[in-house]
Design an enzyme around this catalytic site. Structure first.
Site, PDB file in Angstrom:
ATOM      1  N   TRP A 191       0.757  -1.329  -0.015  1.00 50.56           N
ATOM      2  CA  TRP A 191      -0.023  -0.045  -0.058  1.00 50.56           C
ATOM      3  C   TRP A 191       0.788   1.395  -0.097  1.00 50.56           C
ATOM      4  O   TRP A 191       0.484   2.266  -0.166  1.00 50.56           O
ATOM      5  CB  TRP A 191      -0.926   0.054   1.210  1.00 50.56           C
ATOM      6  CG  TRP A 191      -1.976  -0.940   1.160  1.00 50.56           C
ATOM      7  CD1 TRP A 191      -3.218  -0.425   0.612  1.00 50.56           C
ATOM      8  CD2 TRP A 191      -2.347  -2.135   1.361  1.00 50.56           C
ATOM      9  NE1 TRP A 191      -4.257  -1.282   0.805  1.00 50.56           N
ATOM     10  CE2 TRP A 191      -3.502  -2.680   1.074  1.00 50.56           C
ATOM     11  CE3 TRP A 191      -1.383  -3.233   1.946  1.00 50.56           C
ATOM     12  CZ2 TRP A 191      -3.901  -4.063   1.094  1.00 50.56           C
ATOM     13  CZ3 TRP A 191      -1.732  -4.545   1.795  1.00 50.56           C
ATOM     14  CH2 TRP A 191      -2.989  -5.003   1.810  1.00 50.56           C
ATOM     15  N   CYS A 195      -1.665  -2.863  -4.499  1.00 50.52           N
ATOM     16  CA  CYS A 195      -3.060  -3.368  -4.206  1.00 50.52           C
ATOM     17  C   CYS A 195      -4.163  -2.524  -3.820  1.00 50.52           C
ATOM     18  O   CYS A 195      -4.120  -1.405  -4.391  1.00 50.52           O
ATOM     19  CB  CYS A 195      -2.679  -4.512  -3.000  1.00 50.52           C
ATOM     20  SG  CYS A 195      -3.768  -5.713  -2.972  1.00 50.52           S
ATOM     21  N   HIS A 238      -7.404   1.079 -19.240  1.00 45.63           N
ATOM     22  CA  HIS A 238      -7.813  -0.177 -18.513  1.00 45.63           C
ATOM     23  C   HIS A 238      -7.594  -1.356 -19.355  1.00 45.63           C
ATOM     24  O   HIS A 238      -7.760  -1.170 -20.590  1.00 45.63           O
ATOM     25  CB  HIS A 238      -9.258   0.150 -18.019  1.00 45.63           C
ATOM     26  CG  HIS A 238      -9.510  -1.206 -17.271  1.00 45.63           C
ATOM     27  ND1 HIS A 238      -8.666  -1.861 -16.179  1.00 45.63           N
ATOM     28  CD2 HIS A 238     -10.523  -2.025 -16.794  1.00 45.63           C
ATOM     29  CE1 HIS A 238      -9.365  -2.788 -15.697  1.00 45.63           C
ATOM     30  NE2 HIS A 238     -10.630  -2.926 -16.262  1.00 45.63           N
ATOM     31  N   ASP A 255     -12.245 -10.033 -17.353  1.00 44.05           N
ATOM     32  CA  ASP A 255     -11.536  -8.788 -16.615  1.00 44.05           C
ATOM     33  C   ASP A 255     -11.242  -9.285 -15.296  1.00 44.05           C
ATOM     34  O   ASP A 255     -12.242  -9.320 -14.448  1.00 44.05           O
ATOM     35  CB  ASP A 255     -12.415  -7.460 -16.615  1.00 44.05           C
ATOM     36  CG  ASP A 255     -11.656  -6.346 -16.123  1.00 44.05           C
ATOM     37  OD1 ASP A 255     -10.565  -6.391 -15.552  1.00 44.05           O
ATOM     38  OD2 ASP A 255     -12.322  -5.277 -16.151  1.00 44.05           O
ATOM     39  N   TYR A 296      -2.632   5.482 -12.290  1.00 50.09           N
ATOM     40  CA  TYR A 296      -3.106   5.590 -13.567  1.00 50.09           C
ATOM     41  C   TYR A 296      -4.780   5.569 -13.919  1.00 50.09           C
ATOM     42  O   TYR A 296      -5.214   5.500 -14.976  1.00 50.09           O
ATOM     43  CB  TYR A 296      -2.397   4.361 -14.577  1.00 50.09           C
ATOM     44  CG  TYR A 296      -3.231   3.168 -14.464  1.00 50.09           C
ATOM     45  CD1 TYR A 296      -3.924   2.603 -15.753  1.00 50.09           C
ATOM     46  CD2 TYR A 296      -3.280   2.352 -13.526  1.00 50.09           C
ATOM     47  CE1 TYR A 296      -4.535   1.679 -15.731  1.00 50.09           C
ATOM     48  CE2 TYR A 296      -3.889   1.090 -13.666  1.00 50.09           C
ATOM     49  CZ  TYR A 296      -4.735   0.823 -14.633  1.00 50.09           C
ATOM     50  OH  TYR A 296      -5.343  -0.438 -14.832  1.00 50.09           O
TER      51      TYR A 296
END
Length: 749
Positions: free
Chosen positions: A286, A321, A394, A417, A581
């Site tokens: 993190w 994550c 994505h 996905d 992003y």
């Protein structure tokens, strides 16, 4: 005694009233098969050696032999037989004497899992016949010589995918004699895109070469105005990768009986790698520190990750994550790692798969096909209530298969996905969703089509909240989302646009009909009343971000076009943000306000300089910026708003080769890098790999001073001839996402 009983109970899965045997979801677990299965009491004089007996079984499992050549499995680094379903393969059985069909009777038994059952497809007895029926289990003798026979075996085109155990059973008057357990005769059966009866059949040979047999892919990233690419080693044929992929199916507890269905396998492949608990393949970090693991941007391929997970049975450190804040936010390489690992698993198991990039992808929190950006009374974005975001891009996978569960016409490419925005059946996964269904708005068909439809079709709506609480729409952008959808071209490293596979041309009659269909099937669509939305027509605004290299200054140029005959003053605000992003802001590093005097019927351009000292200290891994520009026209009170993302150019690694590039002979690979920053790089890790050329190697360099060049030479012996690719990455706390690659032609010895 009691302790033993307790232990046995703990090992056995619990039974319920509906299930005759425990769940069978482990390919590795086995049952004991008796070598002698007596029909009753055995006479004292019975001697098994008096009857037909198997001495040896030859599997023809070497890469150069007939089975792997005909089944396109010769690239797998495995000593076991690997075949594709629905297609005949050959074995040889040596008996203790010549086989006599008039009196001798034998058959084959294929078993998988601990609780094999004929009705589940986990126990398959195969009698020897005269003909093989396409796509059905069967065996026939093709040649007899002395004590040996050659068998041609046909597997079912719908059989389970996995590792089967082989036994040969011989009938005697007093019982059945079986060969002992022999792992050397284990047979891996995979999906078969070359078989017309298989659900994953693909009729184009070049596409099969690309989407099944190619072990190196291309990731397209960056943003719509600055598309970037990098190579990734899928490595689906490397040693133990097939076993690792089958272990993932076990880990996901997918019943063996369901593993012949590519729909179920795809759902599991996306969900098992992506996990919020400790069962996932990748552990998360993190805080952007990777002291005890590998930074996600340093990975160059799937092999090391999957093998480490398969070996340790523990999550691999690190991928970046989840952020648990109500918003599903994943960082750059974690999303990519999940998607790329899923592609490796699908290709390894024989399902055609390709990586897709959707530029300007919608992250819509309430799935209403609308991204809401709230502006305050001054025209600045209110980040406290703006929860939707636009991802620079994505990535997801497409898998090729028939869809017998859907109406005719919705087979073919399916979206899978592994990093979706919502849960599906209680897990974070998405798909397979028919691309054809998404394009035509038929979002009622499973699985999860509404989410993908929203990712490529949402509108951006700018809303202003006035001090009196009234909310008005200032601008609606219907074309920003899903501007470009691409994948790797077949047979090359270039980009192939497939936007039209997902959506009709913006504003066309077909696009309107698809939207109406999606709304009819339950997709929410908010339509603003005309009185709420009066767009600004007198003045247009646009801005461009200058391309720049990491560590340098650059400028943002804002252009106004005053189409009226009036003088206007535009109070303009530029907000520069360092972002993940996904479009989620880390911090605002640039605030700049100015007044733009706009003359009638004219263009006016204003430059804002962005200095490297303003962004370098807080820059994230992928050097990604997001700029909001808003302007309020003093004379009319109207608001102009626009947003754009940009990614700085990151220096690359240079790869060179020396010596003969021949399979089986030593060659030399050199990696070079020059530090362009105004500071010394410390604790730098460089990784190098090339499927079929060398396994991943890495080296740590303590320091690379400013303008100094790192040179690293690696010796290797290529294993496979043909066109191969070398991929390298450099990683340190100051600089990440540094890559290099090189195509090499390895000659036959």
């Amino acid at each position: 005694m009691s302790e033993t009983t307790t232990t046995d109970k703990e090992r056995k899965p619990p039974l319920n009233g509906r299930r005759a045997v425990p769940s069978n979801y482990s390919n590795d677990e086995e049952n004991e098969v008796p070598e002698m299965e007596a029909f009753g009491l055995i006479p004292r004089g019975f001697n098994p050696k008096d009857y037909l007996r198997v001495v040896d079984i030859h599997m023809f499992q070497d890469p150069y032999e007939i089975n792997k050549q005909q089944h396109h499995t010769d690239k797998y680094y495995s000593p076991k037989l690997i075949v594709r379903r629905g297609q005949p393969f050959q074995i040889q059985i040596d008996f203790n004497r010549p086989y006599k069909p008039e009196t001798d009777q034998f058959w084959l038994e294929y078993l998988i899992g601990r609780y094999p059952q004929p009705n589940k497809g986990t126990y398959i007895p195969i009698l020897v016949g005269d003909v093989l029926k396409p796509g059905e289990w069967g065996a026939k003798i093709t040649h007899k010589e002395n004590n040996s026979i050659h068998l041609s075996i046909m597997s079912s085109a719908t059989c389970i995918i996995g590792k089967f155990r082989l036994y040969v059973a011989v009938w005697t008057p007093f019982g059945i004699l079986r060969t002992p357990r022999n792992s050397a005769t284990d047979t891996y059966i995979l999906f078969n895109p070359w078989c017309q009866q298989d659900a994953v059949y693909l009729d184009d040979e070049k596409e099969r070469e690309e989407y099944v047999l190619n072990d190196v892919g291309i990731v397209f990233h960056g943003n719509i105005n600055d598309i970037k690419s990098r190579s990734w080693s899928y490595g689906q044929f490397e040693e133990n990768i097939l076993d690792a992929c089958l272990f993932l199916m076990d880990k996901a507890e997918l019943e063996l009986s369901g593993r012949g269905n590519p729909i179920k396998v795809c759902r599991v492949a996306s969900a098992v790698i992506n996990s919020r608990d400790d069962n996932g393949v990748i552990a998360g970090s993190w805080d952007n520190t990777y002291t005890y693991g590998v930074a996600p941007s340093a990975w160059t391929g799937s092999v090391d990750i999957l093998l480490e997970y398969y070996s340790s049975k523990q999550p691999v450190r690190y991928g970046q994550c989840w952020v648990f804040a109500g918003v599903f936010n994943t960082f750059f390489m974690f999303v990519l790692l999940i998607t790329l690992l899923s592609a490796t698993v699908l290709r390894c198991l024989g399902i055609p798969a390709r990586l897709i990039t959707n530029y300007s992808s919608a992250h819509d929190n309430n799935a209403n096909l609308q991204l809401d950006f709230f502006l305050d009374d001054e025209g600045k974005v209110d980040t406290t209530i703006t929860k939707d975001s636009v991802w620079n891009y994505h990535c997801w996978n497409e898998a090729w298969m028939t869809r017998p569960d859907l109406p005719v016409g919705f087979g073919g490419w399916q979206v899978v996905d592994g990093t979706p925005q919502e849960t599906s059946d209680g897990m974070y996964r998405c798909g397979p969703a028919s691309v054809q269904a998404i394009k035509h708005g038929h979002v009622c068909f499973q699985f999860d089509a509404p989410f993908v439809y929203a990712e490529v079709n949402s509108d951006i709506v700018y809303l202003r909240r006035k001090k009196n609480g009234i909310q008005t729409i200032e601008k609606i952008d219907t074309s920003h989302i899903g501007q470009l959808i691409v994948t790797k071209e077949v047979g090359g490293d270039g980009m192939m646009e497939i936007t039209e596979d997902y959506k009709f041309h913006e504003g066309s009659e077909e696009e309107r009909l698809a939207l109406e269909t999606a709304v009819m099937y339950g997709v929410k669509k908010q339509t603003p009343q005309d009185t709420m939305y009066q767009p600004q027509t007198d003045v247009d605004m646009d801005f461009q971000v200058q391309k720049a290299v990491l560590g340098s200054d650059f400028k943002v140029s804002i252009t106004f076009r005053n189409k009226s005959h009036n003088y206007y003053t535009a109070k303009t605000y530029l907000s520069g943000n360092i972002v993940f992003y996904t479009g989620v802001t880390k911090n605002e590093f640039k605030k700049h306000t100015f007044e733009a005097k706009l003359k009638p019927s004219s263009f006016s351009t204003f430059d804002v300089v962005i200095k490297s000292s303003e962004y370098l200290s807080d820059l994230l891994d992928q050097a990604s910026f997001h700029f909001f520009v808003t302007a309020r026209i003093d004379e009319t009170g109207k608001i102009l708003a626009m947003q754009k993302a940009t990614v700085l150019e990151i220096p690359t690694l240079r790869i060179k080769t020396q010596g003969e590039m021949v399979a089986g002979k030593e060659m030399s690979v050199t990696v070079e890098f020059t530090n362009p920053l105004k500071q010394t790089l410390e604790n730098v890790t460089v990784r190098l790999e090339g499927p079929g050329v060398l396994r991943t190697v890495k080296k740590m360099f303590r320091q690379i001073p400013t303008n100094s060049t790192l040179i690293w030479e690696v010796k290797c012996i290529p294993k496979r001839p043909g066109l191969r690719k070398l991929i390298a990455s450099l990683n340190c706390d100051t600089l990440r996402h540094v890559y290099g690659e090189m195509n090499v032609q390895i000659q036959k010895p």
